[in-house]
Design an enzyme around this catalytic site. Structure first.
Site, PDB file in Angstrom:
ATOM      1  CG  ASP A 122      -0.203  -0.057   2.540  1.00  0.00           C
ATOM      2  OD1 ASP A 122       0.803  -0.799   2.633  1.00  0.00           O
ATOM      3  OD2 ASP A 122      -0.612   0.636   3.494  1.00  0.00           O
ATOM      4  CD  GLU A 189       4.373   0.825   6.722  1.00  0.00           C
ATOM      5  OE1 GLU A 189       5.279   1.199   7.495  1.00  0.00           O
ATOM      6  OE2 GLU A 189       3.828   1.585   5.899  1.00  0.00           O
TER       7      GLU A 189
END
Length: 487
Positions: A122, A189
């Site tokens: 991400d 994350e």
């Protein structure tokens, strides 16, 4: 008087002898000449194109998970499957919570603890109103002026794609590791990693209760040096700071702004924030800076070496020098950062309620409870309510620099970046590595094998995030060399 002067002379000579002795007996932690990393069959244009294509997939994670568009994560999964055929034929892949990915490359010696490499899929959103400031569109994966631009070029698709490229290249050569290699790629994350890293860590722990080394993003090779050094410094994160956000709340009578009380709810909260900023947490060298200086001291000019070698005497001078910059200050202390203030919605009405959010990044050695107590002492106002927001955590365990895993990492860095000095430090941000610390508390490191100057570092999470294609190829060589060295 003569005796007094002689005494002063003896004291001065004794002090000089101590300072000199400490300076001369400094151990040199830097490795001597290290052979270059073995050659690896690289296909530069194709590899750069692979990363560029991944940058075009907007895997943006949102703070509220339900607001995250999952389609790009499906697209990335399909793209990885097509792009790295050998990885997906030879390695075992398991997904967790639909998108987190764990690859297992079994080693020939099952008695060896595995190596775990981390990255995340991400990226953070582009700040509203800043897309037009990019030299190339943030999700176009285009090159300009010798750089590849795109959100994720530095954080963190270069590591995800780079690790897969390294394994794919090693598989093409027929390489088989002695030690099992694990690749774990979370998908959230940037929003605490609960569904990604935390779930992957729980799965790994069931299969491999102990790991030889964990390596995640965090440090890098700073081309313009640190602590006044001109040569590159490879900063290896041996820990990362803790995290605590507090909300300060004041409640007042409210009313019309034409008749304000002596202290409004807004004023009370503002005063509390001002007191916190005026009384920062104490600067400490033992929270990570001391180890950094110990590794760099033998390489600096003699005068600075004498200062670094005698922190017991020159500690205040070192702290003052480092605290002059935001990055240096963050390395020295638990930081205090007011981030949000709320109160009122009309210019002529006194709000009954006002709040402020203050974020703290905890240096190793500072507990959440101790920070909370100190905040209340500094505010010293019973009408200010202090509450914890979301998840809090202490700093992660400090990994060692005197073990075989760090030696292999140090040797690999020098084999790819021969001019760089290697030094441990504490990462001031947060990474997925914290979720895996219990599996490998003695050897969880945070290092991104990319040479960057301060300007490039500031593009992380910012405008014009970019990477030189040549640096990406070096990163791939690094991961291949590390896998071989750990084997």
């Amino acid at each position: 008087m003569r005796r007094f002067l002689l005494l002063l002379l003896f004291v001065a000579l004794g002090l000089a002898a101590v300072l000199l002795a400490n300076t001369l007996r400094l151990p040199n932690h830097q490795l001597a000449a290290v052979p270059p990393a073995p050659a690896l069959p690289l296909v530069p244009d194709s590899m750069t194109a692979h990363l560029a294509s991944a940058l075009r997939i907007a895997t943006v994670s949102r703070t509220v998970y339900a607001e995250t568009d999952s389609l790009p994560f499906d697209q990335l999964a399909a793209y990885l499957q097509r792009t790295f055929p050998l990885v997906h034929q030879r390695l075992k892949l398991q997904t967790v919570n639909h998108y987190a990915r764990l690859y297992e490359w079994p080693g020939t010696d099952s008695s060896l603890k595995p190596l775990l490499l981390l990255a995340h899929q991400d990226v953070v959103p582009v700040l509203p109103g800043t897309a037009g400031q990019w030299a190339r569109p943030p999700f176009a994966g285009q090159q300009a002026g010798g750089y590849l631009y795109g959100r994720g070029a530095l954080d963190d698709k270069l590591n995800l794609l780079g690790q897969l490229e390294a394994v794919e290249a090693l598989l093409r050569t027929g390489y088989q590791p002695r030690r099992t290699v694990l690749l774990a790629f979370g998908h959230d994350e940037e929003t605490q990693g609960r569904r990604g890293a935390a779930a992957l860590a729980a799965l790994i722990q069931k299969r491999y209760p102990r790991l030889e080394m964990v390596l995640d993003e965090g440090g890098l090779v700073k081309s313009d040096g640190v602590a006044g050094l001109a040569q590159p410094v490879a900063l290896v994160g041996v820990s990362e700071k803790g995290y605590l956000s507090l909300e300060l709340t004041a409640t007042g009578a409210g009313g019309h702004s034409s008749m304000p009380p002596a202290l409004t709810s807004v004023g009370r909260v503002a005063a509390a924030v001002a007191r916190l900023e005026a009384q920062p947490f104490p600067a400490r060298l033992d929270g990570g800076v001391s180890g950094l200086l110990a590794y760099l001291a033998p390489t600096v000019p003699f005068g600075k070496r004498l200062v670094f070698a005698n922190q017991w005497l020159f500690g205040s001078l070192i702290k003052k020098s480092l605290a002059a910059t935001p990055s240096g200050n963050a390395a020295l202390r638990t930081t205090t950062a007011p981030t949000i203030m709320r109160g009122g919605d009309k210019d002529n009405v006194l709000p009954a309620l006002a709040t402020a959010t203050v974020n703290f990044r905890l240096l190793p050695g500072d507990s959440v409870g101790a920070v909370l107590r100190r905040v209340r002492e500094i505010i010293n106002d019973p009408q200010i309510q202090v509450t914890t927001l979301g998840e809090d955590r202490a700093a992660s365990p400090v990994s060692g620099t005197d073990n075989a895993a760090f030696a292999a990492l140090h040797r690999t860095i020098k084999s790819v970046f021969p001019a760089a000095l290697v030094a441990p430090y504490v990462v001031v941000g947060a990474t997925d590595a914290r979720a895996y610390a219990a599996l490998c508390p003695q050897a969880t490191y945070r290092f991104m094998p990319v040479l960057m100057d301060q300007a490039a570092i500031e593009s992380l999470h910012g405008t014009n995030e970019r990477l030189r294609p040549a640096a990406y190829l070096t990163l791939i060589r690094f991961y291949a060399a590390l896998i071989r060295n750990m084997g």
